[in-house]
Design a protein around this motif. Structure first.
Motif, PDB file in Angstrom:
ATOM      1  N   TYR A  64       0.817  -1.216   0.000  1.00 28.58           N
ATOM      2  CA  TYR A  64       0.000   0.000   0.000  1.00 28.58           C
ATOM      3  C   TYR A  64       0.850   1.264   0.000  1.00 28.58           C
ATOM      4  O   TYR A  64       0.538   2.237  -0.693  1.00 28.58           O
ATOM      5  N   TYR A  65       1.934   1.257   0.759  1.00 26.31           N
ATOM      6  CA  TYR A  65       2.803   2.446   0.782  1.00 26.31           C
ATOM      7  C   TYR A  65       3.538   2.619  -0.547  1.00 26.31           C
ATOM      8  O   TYR A  65       3.737   3.740  -1.016  1.00 26.31           O
ATOM      9  N   PHE A  66       3.941   1.503  -1.164  1.00 25.33           N
ATOM     10  CA  PHE A  66       4.592   1.578  -2.481  1.00 25.33           C
ATOM     11  C   PHE A  66       3.605   2.091  -3.528  1.00 25.33           C
ATOM     12  O   PHE A  66       3.949   2.935  -4.366  1.00 25.33           O
ATOM     13  N   LYS A  67       2.403   1.576  -3.461  1.00 24.59           N
ATOM     14  CA  LYS A  67       1.360   1.998  -4.392  1.00 24.59           C
ATOM     15  C   LYS A  67       1.058   3.483  -4.242  1.00 24.59           C
ATOM     16  O   LYS A  67       0.699   4.171  -5.211  1.00 24.59           O
ATOM     17  N   GLY A  68       1.213   3.990  -3.025  1.00 24.88           N
ATOM     18  CA  GLY A  68       0.966   5.408  -2.773  1.00 24.88           C
ATOM     19  C   GLY A  68       2.121   6.305  -3.192  1.00 24.88           C
ATOM     20  O   GLY A  68       2.033   7.528  -3.073  1.00 24.88           O
ATOM     21  N   GLY A  69       3.226   5.717  -3.658  1.00 31.14           N
ATOM     22  CA  GLY A  69       4.355   6.498  -4.152  1.00 31.14           C
ATOM     23  C   GLY A  69       5.306   6.994  -3.083  1.00 31.14           C
ATOM     24  O   GLY A  69       6.034   7.963  -3.297  1.00 31.14           O
ATOM     25  N   PHE A  70       5.364   6.310  -1.924  1.00 32.29           N
ATOM     26  CA  PHE A  70       6.175   6.790  -0.803  1.00 32.29           C
ATOM     27  C   PHE A  70       7.508   6.073  -0.658  1.00 32.29           C
ATOM     28  O   PHE A  70       8.280   6.381   0.247  1.00 32.29           O
ATOM     29  N   PHE A  71       7.799   5.089  -1.540  1.00 33.35           N
ATOM     30  CA  PHE A  71       8.993   4.265  -1.365  1.00 33.35           C
ATOM     31  C   PHE A  71      10.232   4.957  -1.927  1.00 33.35           C
ATOM     32  O   PHE A  71      10.254   5.380  -3.081  1.00 33.35           O
ATOM     33  N   ASN A  72      11.272   5.066  -1.085  1.00 33.88           N
ATOM     34  CA  ASN A  72      12.562   5.632  -1.472  1.00 33.88           C
ATOM     35  C   ASN A  72      13.530   4.468  -1.683  1.00 33.88           C
ATOM     36  O   ASN A  72      14.098   3.933  -0.728  1.00 33.88           O
ATOM     37  N   LYS A  73      13.719   4.074  -2.935  1.00 34.79           N
ATOM     38  CA  LYS A  73      14.503   2.886  -3.270  1.00 34.79           C
ATOM     39  C   LYS A  73      15.951   2.988  -2.789  1.00 34.79           C
ATOM     40  O   LYS A  73      16.501   2.051  -2.216  1.00 34.79           O
ATOM     41  N   LYS A  74      16.567   4.134  -3.010  1.00 37.34           N
ATOM     42  CA  LYS A  74      17.967   4.311  -2.628  1.00 37.34           C
ATOM     43  C   LYS A  74      18.146   4.188  -1.123  1.00 37.34           C
ATOM     44  O   LYS A  74      19.092   3.545  -0.642  1.00 37.34           O
ATOM     45  N   LEU A  75      17.238   4.795  -0.367  1.00 35.76           N
ATOM     46  CA  LEU A  75      17.315   4.733   1.090  1.00 35.76           C
ATOM     47  C   LEU A  75      17.224   3.293   1.562  1.00 35.76           C
ATOM     48  O   LEU A  75      17.991   2.855   2.429  1.00 35.76           O
ATOM     49  N   PHE A  76      16.318   2.533   0.965  1.00 34.53           N
ATOM     50  CA  PHE A  76      16.160   1.127   1.347  1.00 34.53           C
ATOM     51  C   PHE A  76      17.414   0.319   1.038  1.00 34.53           C
ATOM     52  O   PHE A  76      17.890  -0.464   1.875  1.00 34.53           O
ATOM     53  N   ILE A  77      17.959   0.484  -0.157  1.00 34.55           N
ATOM     54  CA  ILE A  77      19.119  -0.312  -0.581  1.00 34.55           C
ATOM     55  C   ILE A  77      20.308  -0.096   0.350  1.00 34.55           C
ATOM     56  O   ILE A  77      21.009  -1.052   0.725  1.00 34.55           O
ATOM     57  N   TYR A  78      20.539   1.148   0.754  1.00 30.42           N
ATOM     58  CA  TYR A  78      21.669   1.437   1.647  1.00 30.42           C
ATOM     59  C   TYR A  78      21.563   0.647   2.949  1.00 30.42           C
ATOM     60  O   TYR A  78      22.582   0.187   3.490  1.00 30.42           O
ATOM     61  N   PHE A  79      20.348   0.503   3.475  1.00 31.70           N
ATOM     62  CA  PHE A  79      20.165  -0.252   4.720  1.00 31.70           C
ATOM     63  C   PHE A  79      20.205  -1.754   4.475  1.00 31.70           C
ATOM     64  O   PHE A  79      20.746  -2.514   5.278  1.00 31.70           O
ATOM     65  N   ALA A  80      19.635  -2.194   3.354  1.00 32.82           N
ATOM     66  CA  ALA A  80      19.434  -3.627   3.124  1.00 32.82           C
ATOM     67  C   ALA A  80      20.713  -4.372   2.783  1.00 32.82           C
ATOM     68  O   ALA A  80      20.816  -5.580   3.051  1.00 32.82           O
ATOM     69  N   ILE A  81      21.694  -3.701   2.197  1.00 28.57           N
ATOM     70  CA  ILE A  81      22.923  -4.369   1.763  1.00 28.57           C
ATOM     71  C   ILE A  81      23.564  -5.163   2.904  1.00 28.57           C
ATOM     72  O   ILE A  81      23.986  -6.310   2.729  1.00 28.57           O
ATOM     73  N   THR A  82      23.634  -4.551   4.071  1.00 27.92           N
ATOM     74  CA  THR A  82      24.251  -5.237   5.212  1.00 27.92           C
ATOM     75  C   THR A  82      23.228  -5.924   6.109  1.00 27.92           C
ATOM     76  O   THR A  82      23.557  -6.903   6.791  1.00 27.92           O
ATOM     77  N   SER A  83      21.992  -5.430   6.128  1.00 24.78           N
ATOM     78  CA  SER A  83      21.008  -5.991   7.055  1.00 24.78           C
ATOM     79  C   SER A  83      20.627  -7.425   6.689  1.00 24.78           C
ATOM     80  O   SER A  83      20.442  -8.269   7.571  1.00 24.78           O
ATOM     81  N   ILE A  84      20.526  -7.731   5.399  1.00 23.88           N
ATOM     82  CA  ILE A  84      20.062  -9.063   4.989  1.00 23.88           C
ATOM     83  C   ILE A  84      21.024 -10.166   5.429  1.00 23.88           C
ATOM     84  O   ILE A  84      20.608 -11.120   6.114  1.00 23.88           O
ATOM     85  N   PRO A  85      22.331 -10.088   5.090  1.00 24.34           N
ATOM     86  CA  PRO A  85      23.223 -11.171   5.544  1.00 24.34           C
ATOM     87  C   PRO A  85      23.376 -11.227   7.057  1.00 24.34           C
ATOM     88  O   PRO A  85      23.492 -12.320   7.636  1.00 24.34           O
TER      89      PRO A  85
END
Length: 246
Positions: A64-85
């Motif tokens: 729903y938040y993505f559909k509303g246009g609120f997702f910041n892809k770059k911000l997410f990627i910076y956090f996810a690179i290390t958080s996932i492993p």
């Protein structure tokens, strides 16, 4: 797993928790863990079940938040690179996390005070997160998320807002997907270490999705930023109390 008293009361409260968390872009694992502890669920089933519920509720909230246009892809990627492993690594480790949860509960109090403008009104201007900041924050949150069995949204969202890396709804959108990937990584880590998911958990998924769908829709469309900040403060108060007393 369902051999517990007052199971019907549990099933009534579960979608309410999912609604409240999904409305601010969270999966609700800290709330589910506290609720399962309160109703005397088997400890070995609590962490994988909470992460499974997170996958569905946070996934619906992100939609729903993505559909509303609120997702910041770059911000997410910076956090996810290390958080996932590191969430996977944390999920493979069995330790007593009670001390960590109490420290986290205390730290959340400062985030709550900030959300309520006790430390002064937050600036409307946002600034770009640096790569090293995202990697550092994402890695720490990811590791402890896998270790404890949460998605990390209750930590990430306040950090994004306190450091002005995004507005309220951007923080909710990024946190929702962050929770999803951390929950998936943490769950895989737990399963690889011998944990199992009870078949009854999928019935809990159906119940939680009722609240998750409504919460994600209302949070992304019907609640303005000011009200959403107060709602987030309320969610953090609940999370802080549950983390401290469980």
């Amino acid at each position: 797993m369902f051999q517990t008293e007052n199971i019907y009361l549990f099933l009534i409260i579960l979608p309410i928790i999912a609604f409240l968390y999904a409305s601010v872009g969270h999966g609700g694992a800290s709330g589910y863990l506290a609720l399962m502890a309160l109703f005397s669920f088997a400890p070995e089933t609590m962490k994988p079940t909470a992460l499974l519920l997170n996958l569905f509720v946070a996934g619906m909230s992100f939609y729903y938040y993505f559909k509303g246009g609120f997702f910041n892809k770059k911000l997410f990627i910076y956090f996810a690179i290390t958080s996932i492993p590191l969430a996977f690594l944390g999920g493979t480790i069995e330790v007593d996390a009670s001390v960590y949860k109490k420290i986290l509960a205390v730290l959340l109090v400062f985030a709550i005070l900030k959300m309520l403008d006790v430390f002064g009104k937050a600036s409307e201007n946002t600034r770009e997160v640096k790569l090293w900041q995202g990697l550092f924050v994402g890695g720490i949150i990811g590791f402890f998320s896998g270790l404890i069995g949460i998605g990390g949204g209750i930590i990430l969202t306040p950090i994004i807002l306190l450091l002005h890396w995004g507005n309220m709804k951007e923080a909710a959108a990024v946190s929702a997907l962050f929770i999803w990937v951390n929950s998936a990584a943490g769950l895989v880590g737990q399963l690889s270490s011998g944990a199992t998911i009870p078949s009854e958990s999928f019935f809990l998924v159906a119940m939680a999705l009722i609240g998750g769908v409504l919460g994600g829709y209302i949070g992304s469309k019907k609640i303005n930023n000011q009200n959403l900040r107060y709602l987030l403060a309320f969610v953090l108060i609940i999370a802080s109390a549950k983390l401290f007393f469980t």
